[in-house]
Motif scaffolding. Structure first.
Motif, PDB file in Angstrom:
ATOM      1  N   GLY A   1       0.798  -1.227   0.000  1.00  0.00           N
ATOM      2  CA  GLY A   1       0.000   0.000   0.000  1.00  0.00           C
ATOM      3  C   GLY A   1       0.826   1.271   0.000  1.00  0.00           C
ATOM      4  N   GLU A   2       2.131   1.155  -0.283  1.00  0.00           N
ATOM      5  CA  GLU A   2       2.975   2.350  -0.313  1.00  0.00           C
ATOM      6  C   GLU A   2       2.480   3.351  -1.365  1.00  0.00           C
ATOM      7  OE1 GLU A   2       7.482   3.694  -1.648  1.00  0.00           O
ATOM      8  OE2 GLU A   2       7.080   1.571  -1.210  1.00  0.00           O
ATOM      9  N   GLY A   3       2.002   2.837  -2.499  1.00  0.00           N
ATOM     10  CA  GLY A   3       1.531   3.721  -3.559  1.00  0.00           C
ATOM     11  C   GLY A   3       0.321   4.539  -3.159  1.00  0.00           C
ATOM     12  N   ILE A   4      -0.425   4.074  -2.149  1.00  0.00           N
ATOM     13  CA  ILE A   4      -1.579   4.820  -1.660  1.00  0.00           C
ATOM     14  C   ILE A   4      -1.164   5.774  -0.539  1.00  0.00           C
ATOM     15  CG2 ILE A   4      -3.841   4.618  -0.543  1.00  0.00           C
ATOM     16  CD1 ILE A   4      -4.147   1.908  -1.895  1.00  0.00           C
ATOM     17  N   LEU A   5      -0.288   5.298   0.357  1.00  0.00           N
ATOM     18  CA  LEU A   5       0.106   6.104   1.511  1.00  0.00           C
ATOM     19  C   LEU A   5       0.953   7.300   1.118  1.00  0.00           C
ATOM     20  CD1 LEU A   5       1.005   3.274   4.057  1.00  0.00           C
ATOM     21  CD2 LEU A   5      -1.026   4.740   4.054  1.00  0.00           C
ATOM     22  N   ARG A   6       1.828   7.135   0.138  1.00  0.00           N
ATOM     23  CA  ARG A   6       2.721   8.233  -0.243  1.00  0.00           C
ATOM     24  C   ARG A   6       1.952   9.467  -0.713  1.00  0.00           C
ATOM     25  NH1 ARG A   6       5.997   5.450  -3.196  1.00  0.00           N
ATOM     26  NH2 ARG A   6       5.087   5.975  -5.213  1.00  0.00           N
ATOM     27  N   PRO A   7       0.965   9.328  -1.617  1.00  0.00           N
ATOM     28  CA  PRO A   7       0.189  10.528  -1.995  1.00  0.00           C
ATOM     29  C   PRO A   7      -0.606  11.122  -0.842  1.00  0.00           C
ATOM     30  CG  PRO A   7      -0.098   8.775  -3.612  1.00  0.00           C
ATOM     31  CD  PRO A   7       0.596   8.174  -2.442  1.00  0.00           C
ATOM     32  N   ILE A   8      -1.081  10.260   0.080  1.00  0.00           N
ATOM     33  CA  ILE A   8      -1.828  10.784   1.231  1.00  0.00           C
ATOM     34  C   ILE A   8      -0.942  11.678   2.085  1.00  0.00           C
ATOM     35  CG2 ILE A   8      -2.951  10.127   3.399  1.00  0.00           C
ATOM     36  CD1 ILE A   8      -4.043   7.662   1.981  1.00  0.00           C
ATOM     37  N   PHE A   9       0.304  11.243   2.331  1.00  0.00           N
ATOM     38  CA  PHE A   9       1.224  12.045   3.125  1.00  0.00           C
ATOM     39  C   PHE A   9       1.645  13.319   2.401  1.00  0.00           C
ATOM     40  CE2 PHE A   9       2.612   7.789   5.113  1.00  0.00           C
ATOM     41  CZ  PHE A   9       1.654   7.913   6.109  1.00  0.00           C
ATOM     42  N   LEU A  10       1.701  13.250   1.080  1.00  0.00           N
ATOM     43  CA  LEU A  10       2.135  14.405   0.292  1.00  0.00           C
ATOM     44  C   LEU A  10       1.004  15.384   0.017  1.00  0.00           C
ATOM     45  CD1 LEU A  10       4.529  12.840  -2.372  1.00  0.00           C
ATOM     46  CD2 LEU A  10       5.123  14.596  -0.713  1.00  0.00           C
ATOM     47  N   TYR A  11      -0.239  14.944   0.152  1.00  0.00           N
ATOM     48  CA  TYR A  11      -1.370  15.774  -0.239  1.00  0.00           C
ATOM     49  C   TYR A  11      -1.397  17.139   0.448  1.00  0.00           C
ATOM     50  CZ  TYR A  11      -6.148  17.486  -0.536  1.00  0.00           C
ATOM     51  OH  TYR A  11      -7.247  18.280  -0.716  1.00  0.00           O
ATOM     52  N   PRO A  12      -1.139  17.252   1.771  1.00  0.00           N
ATOM     53  CA  PRO A  12      -1.216  18.580   2.403  1.00  0.00           C
ATOM     54  C   PRO A  12      -0.321  19.622   1.750  1.00  0.00           C
ATOM     55  CG  PRO A  12      -1.144  16.878   4.076  1.00  0.00           C
ATOM     56  CD  PRO A  12      -0.882  16.198   2.771  1.00  0.00           C
ATOM     57  N   MET A  13       0.824  19.208   1.196  1.00  0.00           N
ATOM     58  CA  MET A  13       1.722  20.178   0.575  1.00  0.00           C
ATOM     59  C   MET A  13       1.126  20.751  -0.701  1.00  0.00           C
ATOM     60  SD  MET A  13       4.535  21.504   1.493  1.00  0.00           S
ATOM     61  CE  MET A  13       5.647  22.735   0.793  1.00  0.00           C
ATOM     62  N   ALA A  14       0.145  20.070  -1.268  1.00  0.00           N
ATOM     63  CA  ALA A  14      -0.500  20.591  -2.477  1.00  0.00           C
ATOM     64  C   ALA A  14      -1.455  21.735  -2.162  1.00  0.00           C
ATOM     65  CB  ALA A  14      -1.243  19.470  -3.209  1.00  0.00           C
ATOM     66  N   LEU A  15      -1.820  21.892  -0.896  1.00  0.00           N
ATOM     67  CA  LEU A  15      -2.718  22.960  -0.488  1.00  0.00           C
ATOM     68  C   LEU A  15      -1.935  24.236  -0.229  1.00  0.00           C
ATOM     69  CD1 LEU A  15      -4.910  20.987   2.073  1.00  0.00           C
ATOM     70  CD2 LEU A  15      -5.407  21.397  -0.333  1.00  0.00           C
ATOM     71  N   SER A  16      -2.585  25.356  -0.402  1.00  0.00           N
ATOM     72  CA  SER A  16      -1.961  26.626  -0.041  1.00  0.00           C
ATOM     73  C   SER A  16      -2.021  26.801   1.467  1.00  0.00           C
ATOM     74  CB  SER A  16      -2.674  27.788  -0.732  1.00  0.00           C
ATOM     75  OG  SER A  16      -3.960  27.975  -0.173  1.00  0.00           O
ATOM     76  N   PHE A  17      -1.145  27.663   1.997  1.00  0.00           N
ATOM     77  CA  PHE A  17      -1.146  27.918   3.431  1.00  0.00           C
ATOM     78  C   PHE A  17      -2.441  28.619   3.858  1.00  0.00           C
ATOM     79  CE2 PHE A  17       3.496  27.292   3.216  1.00  0.00           C
ATOM     80  CZ  PHE A  17       3.635  26.427   4.297  1.00  0.00           C
ATOM     81  N   ILE A  18      -3.077  29.349   2.952  1.00  0.00           N
ATOM     82  CA  ILE A  18      -4.357  29.981   3.270  1.00  0.00           C
ATOM     83  C   ILE A  18      -5.413  28.912   3.555  1.00  0.00           C
ATOM     84  CG2 ILE A  18      -6.257  31.316   2.322  1.00  0.00           C
ATOM     85  CD1 ILE A  18      -4.023  33.086   3.139  1.00  0.00           C
ATOM     86  N   VAL A  19      -5.480  27.887   2.697  1.00  0.00           N
ATOM     87  CA  VAL A  19      -6.439  26.800   2.896  1.00  0.00           C
ATOM     88  C   VAL A  19      -6.133  26.049   4.180  1.00  0.00           C
ATOM     89  CG1 VAL A  19      -7.313  24.639   1.939  1.00  0.00           C
ATOM     90  CG2 VAL A  19      -6.858  26.576   0.421  1.00  0.00           C
ATOM     91  N   THR A  20      -4.851  25.755   4.402  1.00  0.00           N
ATOM     92  CA  THR A  20      -4.458  25.056   5.626  1.00  0.00           C
ATOM     93  C   THR A  20      -4.835  25.857   6.860  1.00  0.00           C
ATOM     94  OG1 THR A  20      -2.623  23.950   4.511  1.00  0.00           O
ATOM     95  CG2 THR A  20      -2.505  24.123   6.907  1.00  0.00           C
ATOM     96  N   GLY A  21      -4.524  27.145   6.851  1.00  0.00           N
ATOM     97  CA  GLY A  21      -4.838  27.981   7.999  1.00  0.00           C
ATOM     98  C   GLY A  21      -6.325  28.068   8.271  1.00  0.00           C
ATOM     99  N   THR A  22      -7.121  28.201   7.212  1.00  0.00           N
ATOM    100  CA  THR A  22      -8.574  28.290   7.379  1.00  0.00           C
ATOM    101  C   THR A  22      -9.143  26.988   7.931  1.00  0.00           C
ATOM    102  OG1 THR A  22      -8.692  29.862   5.532  1.00  0.00           O
ATOM    103  CG2 THR A  22     -10.739  28.770   6.203  1.00  0.00           C
ATOM    104  N   ALA A  23      -8.682  25.859   7.383  1.00  0.00           N
ATOM    105  CA  ALA A  23      -9.184  24.556   7.840  1.00  0.00           C
ATOM    106  C   ALA A  23      -8.826  24.316   9.307  1.00  0.00           C
ATOM    107  CB  ALA A  23      -8.616  23.445   6.965  1.00  0.00           C
ATOM    108  N   TRP A  24      -7.589  24.614   9.689  1.00  0.00           N
ATOM    109  CA  TRP A  24      -7.184  24.402  11.077  1.00  0.00           C
ATOM    110  C   TRP A  24      -7.829  25.413  12.016  1.00  0.00           C
ATOM    111  CZ3 TRP A  24      -4.825  20.529  13.584  1.00  0.00           C
ATOM    112  CH2 TRP A  24      -4.216  19.541  12.808  1.00  0.00           C
ATOM    113  N   LYS A  25      -8.155  26.596  11.517  1.00  0.00           N
ATOM    114  CA  LYS A  25      -8.881  27.568  12.335  1.00  0.00           C
ATOM    115  C   LYS A  25     -10.249  27.021  12.718  1.00  0.00           C
ATOM    116  CE  LYS A  25     -10.601  32.325  12.283  1.00  0.00           C
ATOM    117  NZ  LYS A  25     -10.698  33.584  11.486  1.00  0.00           N
TER     118      LYS A  25
END
Length: 302
Positions: free
Chosen positions: A111-135
């Motif tokens: 399942g490495e092919g599935i886990l690797r994109p999951i771990f990398l996915y947050p970096m595809a988001l902008s910091f604005i989206v990350t900040g809003t979601a965590w807010k």
């Protein structure tokens, strides 16, 4: 015949010159734009830091006065202390989590092919989206705390985002969540680049897994460690959008960083000279990290 040969030579010379100059001609506009709008404005910012600029640029030279005033401003001291806390935790935690995830995926797990994109996915988001979601997630009224109360855990409290002492750590949490996967990718590339023959030879000599990683694998990951440190330091120093989206620099100035200080003093308080001087300090800090790194890289290549 001689005339024909001379004409052919002239045509060949022209085509050769055109081939040599064509890439330069094509890249010239982009290069000119970069020089003007990047290095030109950097130089202009440095100049403004030595002038009495307020709401609009001024050309009255005041020397080091803005820098002296900058280091007397209490908000700047708070921003620098917050940066020290944020950067140190952000770099260390991202590095450790990224390394552990990389080692985990390097075990050729299913399942490495599935886990690797999951771990990398947050970096595809902008910091604005990350900040809003965590807010939303950290807001006691609608986020994690409220959800736990709805599930019956009435004593659960997690109001760091409203606490002046703990709010800076919510920035660390959000930033680590976004960047750890990127660090994992760098370490995973380093692990996959290690010669397996060296590892097999060490295992045949009776080396344990702990000694294998401590004496062979981790030392060979030195370029990945250095690259991760440089990239994460750069992201930490220029962090602005994440802070604005998550906490807005508050409560009070509890999560203010040099980048938010620079914006505030330049565009809100109409103190362009002080804002420019804080930007120059940030630039010097980044240069203090990048220049030795680039020097070491170029020296190693030579």
């Amino acid at each position: 015949m001689a005339v024909t040969d001379a004409g052919q030579d002239t045509g060949v010379d022209f085509r050769t010159r055109l081939q040599n100059w064509l890439p330069k001609i094509v890249l010239a506009p982009s290069f000119a734009v970069m020089v003007i709008f990047v290095y030109g404005f950097i130089a202009f910012t440095v100049y403004l830091s030595f002038t009495d600029s307020r709401m609009l640029p001024s050309y009255e030279w005041v020397g080091w006065q803005n820098y002296d005033r900058l280091f007397r401003v209490r908000e700047w001291d708070i921003a620098v202390k917050n940066l020290a806390i944020f950067a140190s935790l952000y770099i260390v935690i991202c590095t450790l989590i990224g390394l552990m995830l990389a080692i985990f995926l390097d075990q050729k797990i299913r399942g490495e092919g599935i886990l690797r994109p999951i771990f990398l996915y947050p970096m595809a988001l902008s910091f604005i989206v990350t900040g809003t979601a965590w807010k939303w997630f950290l807001d006691p009224a609608i986020g994690l705390e409220n959800t736990m109360h709805l599930w019956g855990w009435e004593s659960f409290t997690f109001n760091w985002i409203k606490d002046r002492e703990m709010a800076i750590y919510t920035i660390v949490i959000a930033a680590v969540w976004q960047s750890s996967g990127f660090v994992m990718a760098m370490f995973l590339a380093g692990l996959r680049g290690i010669d397996n023959e060296i590892l097999k030879a060490a295992q045949m000599d009776g080396a344990s897994n702990w000694n294998l990683y401590r004496r062979i694998i981790l030392p060979q990951l030195r370029p990945a460690f250095l690259s991760a440190f440089v990239i994460l330091s750069h992201l930490a120093i220029k962090s602005y959008d994440l802070v604005i989206a998550l906490t807005g620099g508050g409560p009070g100035n509890a999560t203010a960083l040099p980048a938010t200080f620079m914006y505030s003093y330049t565009f809100t308080r109409n103190q362009m000279g002080i804002g420019a001087s804080s930007a120059v300090i940030m630039l010097m800090t980044i240069a203090a990290i990048m220049v030795p790194y680039l020097y070491a890289e170029l020296r190693e290549k030579k």
